[in-house]
Scaffold this motif. Structure first.
Motif, short mmCIF file in Angstrom:
data_model
loop_
_atom_site.label_atom_id
_atom_site.label_comp_id
_atom_site.label_asym_id
_atom_site.label_seq_id
_atom_site.Cartn_x
_atom_site.Cartn_y
_atom_site.Cartn_z
N ALA A 213 -55.55 18.49 5.83
CA ALA A 213 -55.86 17.06 5.88
C ALA A 213 -55.03 16.27 4.87
CB ALA A 213 -57.35 16.83 5.63
N TRP A 214 -54.67 16.90 3.75
CA TRP A 214 -53.84 16.22 2.75
C TRP A 214 -52.38 16.60 2.85
CZ3 TRP A 214 -56.86 16.56 -2.58
CH2 TRP A 214 -58.02 15.78 -2.48
N ARG A 215 -52.02 17.38 3.83
CA ARG A 215 -50.63 17.84 3.94
C ARG A 215 -49.78 16.73 4.54
NH1 ARG A 215 -48.62 22.33 1.73
NH2 ARG A 215 -47.75 23.25 3.62
N ALA A 216 -48.67 16.43 3.89
CA ALA A 216 -47.81 15.34 4.33
C ALA A 216 -46.39 15.87 4.57
CB ALA A 216 -47.77 14.23 3.28
N PRO A 217 -45.75 15.48 5.67
CA PRO A 217 -44.38 15.93 5.93
C PRO A 217 -43.39 15.15 5.07
CG PRO A 217 -45.11 14.47 7.68
CD PRO A 217 -46.29 14.65 6.76
N THR A 218 -42.39 15.85 4.58
CA THR A 218 -41.30 15.24 3.82
C THR A 218 -39.99 15.85 4.30
OG1 THR A 218 -41.11 16.88 2.03
CG2 THR A 218 -42.87 15.23 1.83
N PRO A 219 -38.85 15.29 3.93
CA PRO A 219 -37.57 15.89 4.33
C PRO A 219 -37.40 17.32 3.86
CG PRO A 219 -37.24 13.64 3.56
CD PRO A 219 -38.67 13.99 3.25
N ARG A 220 -38.16 17.75 2.84
CA ARG A 220 -38.04 19.11 2.31
C ARG A 220 -39.19 20.01 2.75
NH1 ARG A 220 -33.37 20.69 0.80
NH2 ARG A 220 -34.31 22.18 -0.65
N GLY A 221 -40.02 19.54 3.66
CA GLY A 221 -41.16 20.32 4.12
C GLY A 221 -42.47 19.61 3.84
N TYR A 222 -43.57 20.32 4.01
CA TYR A 222 -44.89 19.73 3.79
C TYR A 222 -45.28 19.85 2.32
CZ TYR A 222 -45.66 19.49 8.82
OH TYR A 222 -45.56 19.18 10.15
N VAL A 223 -45.94 18.82 1.82
CA VAL A 223 -46.51 18.84 0.48
C VAL A 223 -47.96 18.41 0.58
CG1 VAL A 223 -44.31 18.36 -0.65
CG2 VAL A 223 -45.82 16.47 -0.05
N THR A 224 -48.76 18.82 -0.41
CA THR A 224 -50.17 18.44 -0.46
C THR A 224 -50.36 17.34 -1.48
OG1 THR A 224 -50.81 20.70 0.12
CG2 THR A 224 -52.52 19.28 -0.80
N PRO A 250 -31.75 2.84 10.35
CA PRO A 250 -30.82 3.68 9.58
C PRO A 250 -31.46 5.03 9.23
CG PRO A 250 -30.99 1.46 8.64
CD PRO A 250 -32.08 1.59 9.65
N ARG A 251 -30.66 6.08 9.30
CA ARG A 251 -31.19 7.41 8.98
C ARG A 251 -31.66 7.50 7.54
NH1 ARG A 251 -27.83 12.32 11.82
NH2 ARG A 251 -28.21 11.72 14.00
N THR A 252 -31.10 6.68 6.70
CA THR A 252 -31.49 6.72 5.29
C THR A 252 -32.85 6.07 5.04
OG1 THR A 252 -30.23 4.67 4.97
CG2 THR A 252 -29.10 6.76 4.47
N THR A 253 -33.34 5.30 6.01
CA THR A 253 -34.65 4.67 5.87
C THR A 253 -35.70 5.56 6.52
OG1 THR A 253 -33.55 2.51 6.07
CG2 THR A 253 -35.96 2.53 6.18
N ARG A 254 -36.16 6.54 5.76
CA ARG A 254 -37.09 7.53 6.28
C ARG A 254 -38.53 7.02 6.22
NH1 ARG A 254 -34.78 12.51 6.88
NH2 ARG A 254 -32.73 12.82 5.91
N PRO A 255 -39.33 7.30 7.24
CA PRO A 255 -40.73 6.85 7.21
C PRO A 255 -41.51 7.47 6.05
CG PRO A 255 -40.34 8.36 9.05
CD PRO A 255 -39.00 8.00 8.50
N ALA A 256 -41.12 8.70 5.61
CA ALA A 256 -41.85 9.37 4.53
C ALA A 256 -41.77 8.60 3.21
CB ALA A 256 -41.30 10.78 4.34
#
Length: 396
Positions: A213-224, A250-256
């Motif tokens: 439930a607290w796991r969030a996707p990032t460019p380097r994988g999931y973090v809690t 732009p690819r540099t504007t990531r939703p994360a």
């Protein structure tokens, strides 16, 4: 060395050619990474590594899993009894003294759950429900046979294996090869250990709920990250991409980089956009993005209508994307149509697009009656505009 998921599948299939049991090497994928960053084959945890927006496996870990599984020796005569907890009528997760549904992953409980599900589908419409809690001559609940059980759940995979392949009923108990049971118990213990580790917020160390439930996707994988740490780590979205075409982001504007536009509690996962007009509406977390597919149920959430109207074209026309228009029209028809004086809302059996709008096939379950009702495009547009003006209460 890092290798792709496809390379990992090919390597694992090659290494396990002599394995004495059927393996689901094709199932080696990345879906399990959301829970704790690993997938299992046997009792070996394969960690996922994300780089350049792609997932990779460590070749040495894949080789270890392959060698371990290839080295198994499932002796036909070396069987052990497998205690399968019996679910009592009305028993639910958390009941005091219950061994049916505890907090941890338990492959034995899962097998019993599969049995109950399969037995339910085998039950005759007027059958005795109490039979689902009795064990028949096959060691299964109700009238379930092993053939029917395998037909429905024989493809279920746990730790890259097929548990039902290894079950034997002796007439008094279920038995499995000793070495297989030991592998499954080691997998279960390690999986629960990783789930516990993945609950710890990376920011403050607080313990979150199980299963991501607290796991969030990032460019380097999931973090809690707990909600408070997510808020601290991400920017609030204030319309930075309002009116921008989704294909031009732009690819540099990531939703994360942002907090979810809907719940404001989780790191965003994707750029939500209007599929009718192709314009960005805002960043959404994976949960809110999935819930958007719930149609009118999604529209009942606070802020949902405002999100959809963040598409300038929809806002200007006072309309919503097509799939929501269909949902709103369907609810409208269900609200106004009745079979004679029957007070029950009809069931929409089918929705058919026509050259002038939509035709709904309606059914009254109380009287087993079917009829049709059509709406023109202009009528649908008026209903949707009224919904947008008044808000979700019009769909109740």
């Amino acid at each position: 060395m890092l290798i792709s998921p496809q390379h990992a599948r090919d390597l694992l299939a090659d290494l396990t050619r002599t394995c004495p049991m059927r393996l689901a090497t094709a199932a080696l994928g990345t879906r399990g990474f959301h829970h704790h960053g690993h997938v299992f084959f046997g009792d070996t945890a394969l960690e996922g590594h994300k780089a350049k927006n792609r997932w990779w496996f460590v070749a040495e870990e894949v080789e270890q899993a392959g060698r371990t599984l290839a080295g198994l020796r499932l002796e036909p005569g070396d069987l052990v009894e497998v205690h399968l907890p019996v679910r009592q009528p009305g028993e639910v997760r958390g009941d005091k003294g219950s061994d049916w549904l505890g907090p941890d992953t338990n492959w034995r409980r899962e097998i019993v759950s599969w049995m109950g599900n399969a037995a339910f589908h085998e039950l005759e419409p007027e059958g005795d429900w109490d039979l689902l809690h009795t064990v028949n001559l096959h060691g299964l609940p109700g009238a379930l046979t092993m053939e029917a059980f395998r037909a429905r759940f024989g493809k279920m995979v746990r730790a890259g294996t097929y548990p039902l392949d290894h079950m034997t009923w002796t007439g008094t108990s279920w038995q499995m090869p000793r070495e297989y049971v030991e592998v499954m118990d080691r997998w279960q213990a390690r999986d629960n250990e990783l789930l516990e580790q993945a609950r710890i917020c990376r920011g403050c160390g607080s313990l979150g709920p199980r299963y991501g439930a607290w796991r969030a996707p990032t460019p380097r994988g999931y973090v809690t990250l707990c909600p408070a740490c997510s808020v601290a780590a991400c920017e609030p979205y204030t319309g930075q991409l309002a009116g921008v075409a989704y294909t031009s982001v732009p690819r540099t504007t990531r939703p994360a980089r942002f907090l979810c536009r809907m719940c404001g509690l989780s790191r965003a996962f994707t750029w939500d956009h209007c599929h009718d007009h192709g314009l960005v509406r805002g960043p959404l977390c994976a949960s809110c993005n999935t819930y958007e597919g719930k149609g009118v149920r999604f529209l009942e959430r606070p802020g949902a209508l405002a999100l959809l109207l963040d598409c300038p074209a929809c806002e200007r026309k006072q309309t919503l994307p097509e799939r929501f228009r269909v949902d709103i029209a369907t609810e409208h028809v269900r609200r106004i149509e009745r079979h004679g004086r029957c007070p029950s809302r009809p069931r929409v059996q089918d929705t058919t697009p026509t050259h002038s709008g939509l035709t709904f096939t309606l059914g009254c379950t109380a009287h087993n009656t079917v009829w049709s009702r059509s709406m023109t495009a202009a009528e649908i547009a008026a209903v949707v505009a009224a919904f947008v003006t008044a808000g979700p209460a019009t769909a109740s």
